[in-house]
Write a protein that holds these residues in place. Structure first.
Motif, PDB file in Angstrom:
ATOM      1  N   LYS A  88       2.443  14.299  -1.636  1.00 50.13           N
ATOM      2  CA  LYS A  88       3.206  13.047  -1.484  1.00 50.13           C
ATOM      3  C   LYS A  88       4.125  13.133  -0.262  1.00 50.13           C
ATOM      4  O   LYS A  88       4.177  12.209   0.559  1.00 50.13           O
ATOM      5  N   GLY A  89       4.836  14.261  -0.127  1.00 50.51           N
ATOM      6  CA  GLY A  89       5.742  14.442   1.016  1.00 50.51           C
ATOM      7  C   GLY A  89       5.005  14.407   2.335  1.00 50.51           C
ATOM      8  O   GLY A  89       5.461  13.776   3.300  1.00 50.51           O
ATOM      9  N   LEU A  90       3.829  15.069   2.385  1.00 55.82           N
ATOM     10  CA  LEU A  90       3.022  15.091   3.612  1.00 55.82           C
ATOM     11  C   LEU A  90       2.513  13.694   3.951  1.00 55.82           C
ATOM     12  O   LEU A  90       2.556  13.271   5.110  1.00 55.82           O
ATOM     13  N   ALA A  91       2.044  12.974   2.925  1.00 58.12           N
ATOM     14  CA  ALA A  91       1.523  11.614   3.143  1.00 58.12           C
ATOM     15  C   ALA A  91       2.623  10.688   3.653  1.00 58.12           C
ATOM     16  O   ALA A  91       2.421   9.933   4.612  1.00 58.12           O
ATOM     17  N   VAL A  92       3.810  10.765   3.030  1.00 59.94           N
ATOM     18  CA  VAL A  92       4.939   9.925   3.454  1.00 59.94           C
ATOM     19  C   VAL A  92       5.343  10.259   4.884  1.00 59.94           C
ATOM     20  O   VAL A  92       5.598   9.365   5.704  1.00 59.94           O
ATOM     21  N   CYS A  99      10.083   0.900   4.016  1.00 58.71           N
ATOM     22  CA  CYS A  99      10.681   0.558   2.712  1.00 58.71           C
ATOM     23  C   CYS A  99       9.780   1.006   1.563  1.00 58.71           C
ATOM     24  O   CYS A  99      10.263   1.521   0.546  1.00 58.71           O
ATOM     25  N   GLY A 100       8.455   0.827   1.730  1.00 64.95           N
ATOM     26  CA  GLY A 100       7.518   1.253   0.692  1.00 64.95           C
ATOM     27  C   GLY A 100       7.512   2.762   0.511  1.00 64.95           C
ATOM     28  O   GLY A 100       7.508   3.270  -0.612  1.00 64.95           O
ATOM     29  N   CYS A 101       7.552   3.502   1.623  1.00 68.52           N
ATOM     30  CA  CYS A 101       7.524   4.968   1.567  1.00 68.52           C
ATOM     31  C   CYS A 101       8.815   5.542   0.972  1.00 68.52           C
ATOM     32  O   CYS A 101       8.800   6.559   0.281  1.00 68.52           O
ATOM     33  N   LEU A 157       0.821  -1.207   0.000  1.00 69.26           N
ATOM     34  CA  LEU A 157       0.000   0.000   0.000  1.00 69.26           C
ATOM     35  C   LEU A 157       0.858   1.262   0.000  1.00 69.26           C
ATOM     36  O   LEU A 157       0.552   2.233  -0.712  1.00 69.26           O
ATOM     37  N   ALA A 158       1.936   1.270   0.771  1.00 69.51           N
ATOM     38  CA  ALA A 158       2.813   2.449   0.825  1.00 69.51           C
ATOM     39  C   ALA A 158       3.435   2.727  -0.546  1.00 69.51           C
ATOM     40  O   ALA A 158       3.506   3.882  -0.984  1.00 69.51           O
ATOM     41  N   GLN A 159       3.867   1.665  -1.221  1.00 70.06           N
ATOM     42  CA  GLN A 159       4.440   1.811  -2.574  1.00 70.06           C
ATOM     43  C   GLN A 159       3.419   2.408  -3.539  1.00 70.06           C
ATOM     44  O   GLN A 159       3.739   3.291  -4.336  1.00 70.06           O
ATOM     45  N   THR A 160       2.177   1.909  -3.453  1.00 77.35           N
ATOM     46  CA  THR A 160       1.126   2.362  -4.370  1.00 77.35           C
ATOM     47  C   THR A 160       0.774   3.825  -4.117  1.00 77.35           C
ATOM     48  O   THR A 160       0.616   4.608  -5.058  1.00 77.35           O
ATOM     49  N   ILE A 161       0.629   4.202  -2.837  1.00 75.90           N
ATOM     50  CA  ILE A 161       0.321   5.596  -2.497  1.00 75.90           C
ATOM     51  C   ILE A 161       1.424   6.508  -3.019  1.00 75.90           C
ATOM     52  O   ILE A 161       1.169   7.549  -3.620  1.00 75.90           O
ATOM     53  N   ARG A 162       2.669   6.108  -2.812  1.00 75.52           N
ATOM     54  CA  ARG A 162       3.826   6.906  -3.249  1.00 75.52           C
ATOM     55  C   ARG A 162       3.825   7.066  -4.777  1.00 75.52           C
ATOM     56  O   ARG A 162       4.147   8.137  -5.299  1.00 75.52           O
ATOM     57  N   ALA A 163       3.452   5.995  -5.482  1.00 73.85           N
ATOM     58  CA  ALA A 163       3.469   6.038  -6.948  1.00 73.85           C
ATOM     59  C   ALA A 163       2.289   6.820  -7.524  1.00 73.85           C
ATOM     60  O   ALA A 163       2.420   7.476  -8.557  1.00 73.85           O
ATOM     61  N   GLU A 164       1.126   6.784  -6.851  1.00 72.36           N
ATOM     62  CA  GLU A 164      -0.097   7.362  -7.413  1.00 72.36           C
ATOM     63  C   GLU A 164      -0.286   8.841  -7.098  1.00 72.36           C
ATOM     64  O   GLU A 164      -1.001   9.533  -7.810  1.00 72.36           O
ATOM     65  N   PHE A 185      -1.316  -1.742   5.740  1.00 68.32           N
ATOM     66  CA  PHE A 185      -0.027  -1.826   5.043  1.00 68.32           C
ATOM     67  C   PHE A 185       0.532  -3.251   5.120  1.00 68.32           C
ATOM     68  O   PHE A 185       1.026  -3.794   4.135  1.00 68.32           O
ATOM     69  N   LEU A 186       0.428  -3.841   6.312  1.00 70.23           N
ATOM     70  CA  LEU A 186       0.971  -5.190   6.526  1.00 70.23           C
ATOM     71  C   LEU A 186       0.279  -6.207   5.621  1.00 70.23           C
ATOM     72  O   LEU A 186       0.932  -7.035   4.983  1.00 70.23           O
ATOM     73  N   HIS A 187      -1.040  -6.129   5.519  1.00 71.50           N
ATOM     74  CA  HIS A 187      -1.810  -7.112   4.751  1.00 71.50           C
ATOM     75  C   HIS A 187      -1.470  -7.048   3.259  1.00 71.50           C
ATOM     76  O   HIS A 187      -1.239  -8.078   2.617  1.00 71.50           O
ATOM     77  N   ALA A 188      -1.430  -5.817   2.718  1.00 74.04           N
ATOM     78  CA  ALA A 188      -1.119  -5.664   1.286  1.00 74.04           C
ATOM     79  C   ALA A 188       0.273  -6.201   0.960  1.00 74.04           C
ATOM     80  O   ALA A 188       0.510  -6.763  -0.117  1.00 74.04           O
ATOM     81  N   SER A 189       1.209  -6.038   1.895  1.00 67.57           N
ATOM     82  CA  SER A 189       2.578  -6.520   1.673  1.00 67.57           C
ATOM     83  C   SER A 189       2.689  -8.029   1.825  1.00 67.57           C
ATOM     84  O   SER A 189       3.436  -8.685   1.094  1.00 67.57           O
ATOM     85  N   LEU A 190       1.933  -8.597   2.766  1.00 66.59           N
ATOM     86  CA  LEU A 190       2.046 -10.038   3.030  1.00 66.59           C
ATOM     87  C   LEU A 190       1.340 -10.907   1.997  1.00 66.59           C
ATOM     88  O   LEU A 190       1.804 -12.014   1.703  1.00 66.59           O
ATOM     89  N   VAL A 191       0.205 -10.433   1.454  1.00 65.84           N
ATOM     90  CA  VAL A 191      -0.516 -11.287   0.491  1.00 65.84           C
ATOM     91  C   VAL A 191       0.333 -11.586  -0.743  1.00 65.84           C
ATOM     92  O   VAL A 191       0.239 -12.669  -1.325  1.00 65.84           O
TER      93      VAL A 191
END
Length: 408
Positions: free
Chosen positions: A82-86, A306-308, A68-75, A211-217
């Protein structure tokens, strides 16, 4: 059949393990002692909200094979947003989980101490709690192995142990099942219960679990056809987790005294009423709750960071390991020395209060993007449920912030 079922168990139990930590056990204990079965409905609501959001998170992970963090950062295209969200995500998840890790380890220690008593060792001017070090060492070994299947199997076993422990404890109290059902499905608002209701929902609908669930699946499943397994895994695990929390409320409702402040007091309070066995079952459950959260909190923080920051989130990568190591070591030292990081925890509560509606909002926004999910984006029904939950999280976020600053 059992072999098939075990094969298709995914990250669901890990998500359940993450939200049933010592804080949840303590909050459920206080809810039961103060209000009996009256607030069980808050857990029912929490379970529905958690299933809806976690299903979105797992669907995102399987379809995109990204966290999820990777997707938010990319979108997010705006550098400022983006900076505020991260910043918000890193603050709440990494700093927050660092602050809470000591509590996770301490919760597991309480379970062991209920059976074996306090065990300390003096080193110079400091007195270390042996159980804190042992729990931290076990978590360290499991995370350092860096094998998802090993972590999953250990946590599934601990969740089963925790579930049985709390279910048996609840049954030993011989509850009135009609009253339990009424409490679970008929909302009531006893006087001065609002913050307890907020606490029960807030300890179940956890930002870092999304975040954990999206990364683990994506560690478990790689094909769109696996979505049906992920959904079943999520629903079963979250309902099981909700039932565990309800069992703690039911158990603590049997205590006649109000002089109960945490789950360790609950263990002592149950003993004269129902014998020593109830103490041992509760101690096992508390130990399992503590150690599962002590493993999942650093793991989630490492995935988020790592995603952020755009780093690889491989379980054996140096940066990934350095993040969870820092959080785990901080938790071990704080727990073994008995340090209470009140100001850090207050900051974490504020950050999480802001983050939960922000993350839920980002998640719903991402889940409606055809460029990300194609035909697997949210349906109208999923959006209605998601927006209703978002409204609740905004309310909870504001309340939790106001509570920290003692406005009410």
């Amino acid at each position: 059949m059992i072999k098939n079922w075990l094969k298709n168990i995914g990250p669901g139990p890990l998500v359940a393990a993450a939200f049933i930590g010592p804080g949840t056990v303590t909050m459920c204990t206080l809810a039961g002692v103060q209000f009996g079965y009256a607030l069980l409905w808050a857990m029912s609501l929490s379970v529905i909200a958690t299933i809806v959001l976690q299903e979105m998170s797992s669907r995102l992970g399987i379809i995109t094979q990204k966290g999820l963090a990777q997707t938010i950062r990319a979108e997010i295209k705006s550098p400022v947003i983006k900076g505020l969200a991260v910043f918000l995500i890193l603050s709440a998840i990494v700093v927050g989980n660092t602050a809470y890790e000591a509590g996770n380890i301490s919760g597991g220690v309480l379970g062991l101490e209920a059976v074996f008593g306090k065990q300390t060792i003096d080193v110079g001017l400091f007195s270390f709690n042996i159980f804190s070090v042992l729990i931290g060492l076990l978590a360290f070994i499991l995370l350092y192995i860096g094998n998802y299947k090993v972590i999953e199997r250990v946590l599934v076993a601990l969740v089963i142990l925790m579930s049985l422990a709390f279910f048996i404890t609840a049954i030993l109290t011989k509850p009135n099942f009609l009253e339990v059902l009424k409490g679970a499905f008929v909302p009531t608002y006893p006087q001065e219960s609002i913050f307890t209701i907020i606490g029960l929902i807030g300890t179940t609908v956890v930002p870092y679990n999304l975040f954990l669930h999206a990364s683990l699946v994506k560690e478990k499943w790689h094909d769109k056809g696996d979505l049906k397994y992920a959904r079943k895994d999520t629903v079963v695990a979250v309902i099981l987790g909700g039932l565990v929390s309800m069992s703690v409320i039911v158990s603590s409702a049997a205590i006649q005294t109000q002089d109960i402040n945490n789950a360790a007091d609950l263990a002592k309070g149950l003993e004269p009423l129902f014998g020593a066995f109830s103490k041992y079952f509760l101690a096992m459950g508390l130990f399992a709750a503590g150690i599962t959260s002590a493993i999942t909190a650093p793991l989630a923080a490492a995935y988020v960071a790592c995603g952020c920051l755009g780093w690889t989130s491989h379980l054996k990568s140096t940066r990934f390991r350095s993040i969870w190591m820092f959080i785990l070591v901080f938790g071990i030292v704080s727990s073994s020395l008995g340090i209470k990081s009140i100001e850090i925890i207050k900051f974490a509560q504020v950050a999480n209060g802001i983050l939960l509606p922000v993350v839920a909002g980002f998640l719903i926004w991402v889940m409606n993007r055809t460029s990300v999910l194609g035909v697997y984006k949210n349906s109208s029904r999923q959006n209605i449920l998601g927006l209703a939950i978002l409204a609740i999280t905004v309310f909870l976020g504001l309340k939790s912030i106001l509570k920290v600053f003692e406005v009410f």
